[in-house]
Write a protein that holds these residues in place. Structure first.
Motif, mmCIF file in Angstrom:
data_model
loop_
_atom_site.group_PDB
_atom_site.id
_atom_site.type_symbol
_atom_site.label_atom_id
_atom_site.label_comp_id
_atom_site.label_asym_id
_atom_site.label_seq_id
_atom_site.Cartn_x
_atom_site.Cartn_y
_atom_site.Cartn_z
ATOM 1 N N ALA A 107 0.848 -1.189 0.000
ATOM 2 C CA ALA A 107 0.000 0.000 0.000
ATOM 3 C C ALA A 107 0.882 1.238 0.000
ATOM 4 O O ALA A 107 1.786 1.365 0.829
ATOM 5 N N TYR A 108 0.616 2.145 -0.912
ATOM 6 C CA TYR A 108 1.392 3.377 -1.080
ATOM 7 C C TYR A 108 0.499 4.544 -0.658
ATOM 8 O O TYR A 108 -0.535 4.806 -1.274
ATOM 9 N N PHE A 109 0.883 5.217 0.415
ATOM 10 C CA PHE A 109 0.090 6.312 0.972
ATOM 11 C C PHE A 109 0.701 7.657 0.573
ATOM 12 O O PHE A 109 1.893 7.884 0.789
ATOM 13 N N SER A 110 -0.117 8.536 0.032
ATOM 14 C CA SER A 110 0.357 9.859 -0.354
ATOM 15 C C SER A 110 -0.770 10.859 -0.158
ATOM 16 O O SER A 110 -1.915 10.605 -0.532
ATOM 17 N N MET A 111 -0.466 12.005 0.431
ATOM 18 C CA MET A 111 -1.461 13.052 0.648
ATOM 19 C C MET A 111 -2.057 13.525 -0.674
ATOM 20 O O MET A 111 -3.211 13.949 -0.728
ATOM 21 N N GLU A 112 -1.278 13.444 -1.743
ATOM 22 C CA GLU A 112 -1.719 13.931 -3.039
ATOM 23 C C GLU A 112 -1.242 12.989 -4.128
ATOM 24 O O GLU A 112 -0.253 12.263 -3.960
ATOM 25 N N ASP A 116 -11.806 18.178 1.760
ATOM 26 C CA ASP A 116 -12.096 19.114 0.669
ATOM 27 C C ASP A 116 -10.844 19.745 0.075
ATOM 28 O O ASP A 116 -10.544 19.585 -1.105
ATOM 29 N N HIS A 117 -10.106 20.514 0.883
ATOM 30 C CA HIS A 117 -9.025 21.358 0.372
ATOM 31 C C HIS A 117 -7.658 20.712 0.630
ATOM 32 O O HIS A 117 -7.281 20.487 1.770
ATOM 33 N N LEU A 118 -6.945 20.451 -0.436
ATOM 34 C CA LEU A 118 -5.599 19.910 -0.298
ATOM 35 C C LEU A 118 -4.684 20.980 0.299
ATOM 36 O O LEU A 118 -4.552 22.078 -0.269
ATOM 37 N N ALA A 172 -9.577 12.522 -1.396
ATOM 38 C CA ALA A 172 -10.338 12.937 -2.575
ATOM 39 C C ALA A 172 -10.062 14.385 -2.951
ATOM 40 O O ALA A 172 -10.032 14.733 -4.132
ATOM 41 N N SER A 173 -9.858 15.256 -1.963
ATOM 42 C CA SER A 173 -9.563 16.674 -2.216
ATOM 43 C C SER A 173 -10.530 17.269 -3.238
ATOM 44 O O SER A 173 -10.128 17.801 -4.282
#
Length: 564
Positions: A15-20, A141-143, A58-59
């Motif tokens: 699993a690769y986790f990334s904020m964006e 909502d907001h990245l 989802a941002s």
């Protein structure tokens, strides 16, 4: 539909986790280099049929849609997108506790498919659900928006919520890859999970989590490492999530440092270039920091004219970009024709978006990065009189692009100052600032300029990848020796360096930049076109064949994911 995830369950173990993550231009779930890297990673995982699932937010409101006002100031707007247009909603939901409330999370599934049919799943976590309180519906909502507490809530959703979501969907994950420290809370979730299954004390539980976690750190800039007040952490997560007497030695005594937490609970840690790994080692002594230099996904960033050129002599180049080592065998006239096609496309886009008409026969210098202090986007324009003197001998043009974070006042001032300098240079030197730098614009920019400029303040560049994309299209680099360019620069062959070892001061770099332009770069373009094209071919064969995400992911697989 949960059934949509079934094909991936049995064959996915990482699993690769990334904020964006930058999946496509229409999906605004990225802000810059970190997300672009994650997107290229996903595309290469599909190419190589690696057993990876990607987890992000989802941002829905995006990061920032940039408008440039009449005075050159950045005006920021929301940049919304609709997950329903591009992704499949999955029926599974999980909850995390935030301030004592159950915050429900639902995933959207986006599937990355490579040209030969291999696929990897991407889960976009969403809290905009009827089951949630109005304030909680906006968490994803907001990245990078809001205040420190908003960011803390987002990282709880990403790390803890993401780990729980994978379990709820039926994934059996053996390795968790943290792309930067934003997802470090997943290590605490794994600690709790291990404890509930009957761990043999904290030391054994920590060792177990470390065996499962890989951490890639990116920024050497202190402000880039998230830190949270423990009172906020306690209020958000609850006092009993992880005992604070256990958490402080892992994450920092005064504030919870997400980078420190990831370092302490990951068995493999790497920087994103050799120089960056050395810098990180100095920042965090006592940890073993490996180096896996970033790469870019070759087919994504190659202009169609160059793609056709490569396809004619190297039919499998997209899947095996190392074959581009043979690009030095391309005919000069074919390389120049492909470049001129890419340049025309960029000049048309410059005219459309800015109204500035550029000359196709005049060399075009490109700079496009996040607008922030250490990247020094204003270095090229610092001395207007010197630029005029250079242009009088060797005419040139400049195109720039980049966004400043809404909270980065210095970066926003730089954008306005850049426009002021551009006005001072007009009409003698054609310049343009293209608004709303995004994935689509980046593709056009990196392919259509003649020279790609990068001017970070050493040692604050982590890696940088825009110059790699430029090299895929035969664009030459002129860069400070920091990040990836130290590894790629063969001066006068693959491009040129600014400075000699990256240790010079800002003033020296400015002088050297002008000296290089006037003494070597522009004279070569005008007076020795055969050498210029020869360097273009050397850049492709020596840079594009190595600095790609296929090589990067093969190294992650053999060095980070498969460990003794």
């Amino acid at each position: 539909m949960v059934v949509a995830i079934l094909p991936f369950l049995q064959r996915t173990s990482i699993a690769y986790f990334s904020m964006e993550i930058a999946l496509r231009p229409e999906i605004h779930s990225y802000s810059g280099g970190l997300g672009i890297l994650a997107g290229d990673t996903a595309r290469s995982c599909a190419d190589l049929e690696l057993p990876v699932v990607f987890v992000t937010l989802a941002s829905r409101a995006g990061y920032l849609r940039q408008e440039i006002a009449a005075d050159g100031s950045q005006v920021g707007h929301d940049d919304p997108w609709s997950p329903a247009e591009w992704a499949t909603p999955l029926e599974a939901m999980i909850a995390v506790a935030i301030e004592g409330r159950s915050v429900w999370i639902r995933p959207w599934l986006y599937v990355v498919t490579c040209p030969i049919g291999h696929q990897v799943p991407v889960l976009l976590l969403d809290t905009d659900l009827d089951q949630n309180a109005p304030e909680d519906r906006k968490i994803t909502d907001h990245l990078y928006g809001g205040d420190e507490v908003y960011r803390l809530m987002q990282e709880v959703v990403l790390g803890i919520g993401g780990a729980r979501m994978l379990q709820a969907l039926g994934f059996s994950i053996g390795t968790y890859h943290l792309n930067e420290g934003h997802a470090a809370f997943l290590t605490l979730e794994l600690l709790r999970r291990r404890r509930r299954s009957g761990g043999n004390g904290l030391a054994h539980e920590v060792d177990h989590v470390r065996d499962m976690c890989v951490f890639t750190t990116h920024t050497p800039v202190e402000a880039g490492h998230d830190r949270f007040a423990y009172e906020d952490v306690q209020r958000i997560l609850g006092a009993d999530f992880v005992p604070f007497d256990e958490l402080r030695p892992l994450a920092g005594e005064d504030r919870l440092n997400m980078t420190r937490l990831a370092l302490n609970l990951s068995g493999y840690v790497n920087g994103v270039a050799r120089r960056h790994a050395e810098t990180t080692q100095r920042m965090f002594p006592g940890y073993r920091i490996a180096a896996i230099t970033n790469g870019v996904h070759a087919p994504t960033w190659t202009h169609p004219a160059f793609a056709r050129l490569y396809q004619d002599i190297l039919p499998n180049w997209g899947h095996e970009p190392e074959l581009l080592v043979r690009a030095d065998q391309l005919r000069d006239e074919d390389v120049w024709a492909a470049h001129q096609r890419a340049k025309r496309d960029l000049l048309e886009e410059i005219l459309r978006s800015t109204g500035v008409a550029m000359d196709p026969d005049v060399p075009l210098i490109g700079f496009a990065r996040r607008m922030t202090g250490y990247k020094r986007p204003d270095l090229l324009l610092a001395d207007v009189q010197r630029l005029r003197a250079i242009d009088a001998r060797f005419p040139f043009q400049v195109v720039m692009a980049g966004k400043a974070h809404p909270c980065d006042t210095q970066g926003q001032h730089m954008i306005r100052d850049i426009h002021d300098r551009m006005r001072q240079l007009s009409p003698d030197i054609r310049t343009a600032f293209m608004p709303n730098y995004d994935m689509a614009l980046a593709r056009t920019l990196v392919a259509g300029t003649d020279l790609w400029l990068n001017t970070p303040l050493p040692p604050l560049e982590a890696s940088g990848t825009s110059g790699m994309k430029a090299a895929l299209n035969g664009v030459l680099n002129l860069s400070v020796l920091d990040g990836w360019w130290i590894e790629a620069c063969i001066d006068g062959v693959t491009g040129w360096s600014i400075g000699r070892d990256g240790a010079e001061g800002a003033e020296q770099h400015g002088h050297d930049l002008y000296d290089r332009l006037e003494g070597q770069v522009l004279p070569t373009y005008y007076q020795d076109r055969a050498r210029w094209i020869g360097m273009m071919k050397q850049g492709i064969s020596k840079i594009a064949s190595y600095f790609n995400s296929q090589r990067m992911m093969r190294r992650y697989t053999t060095e980070a994911y498969v460990r003794p």
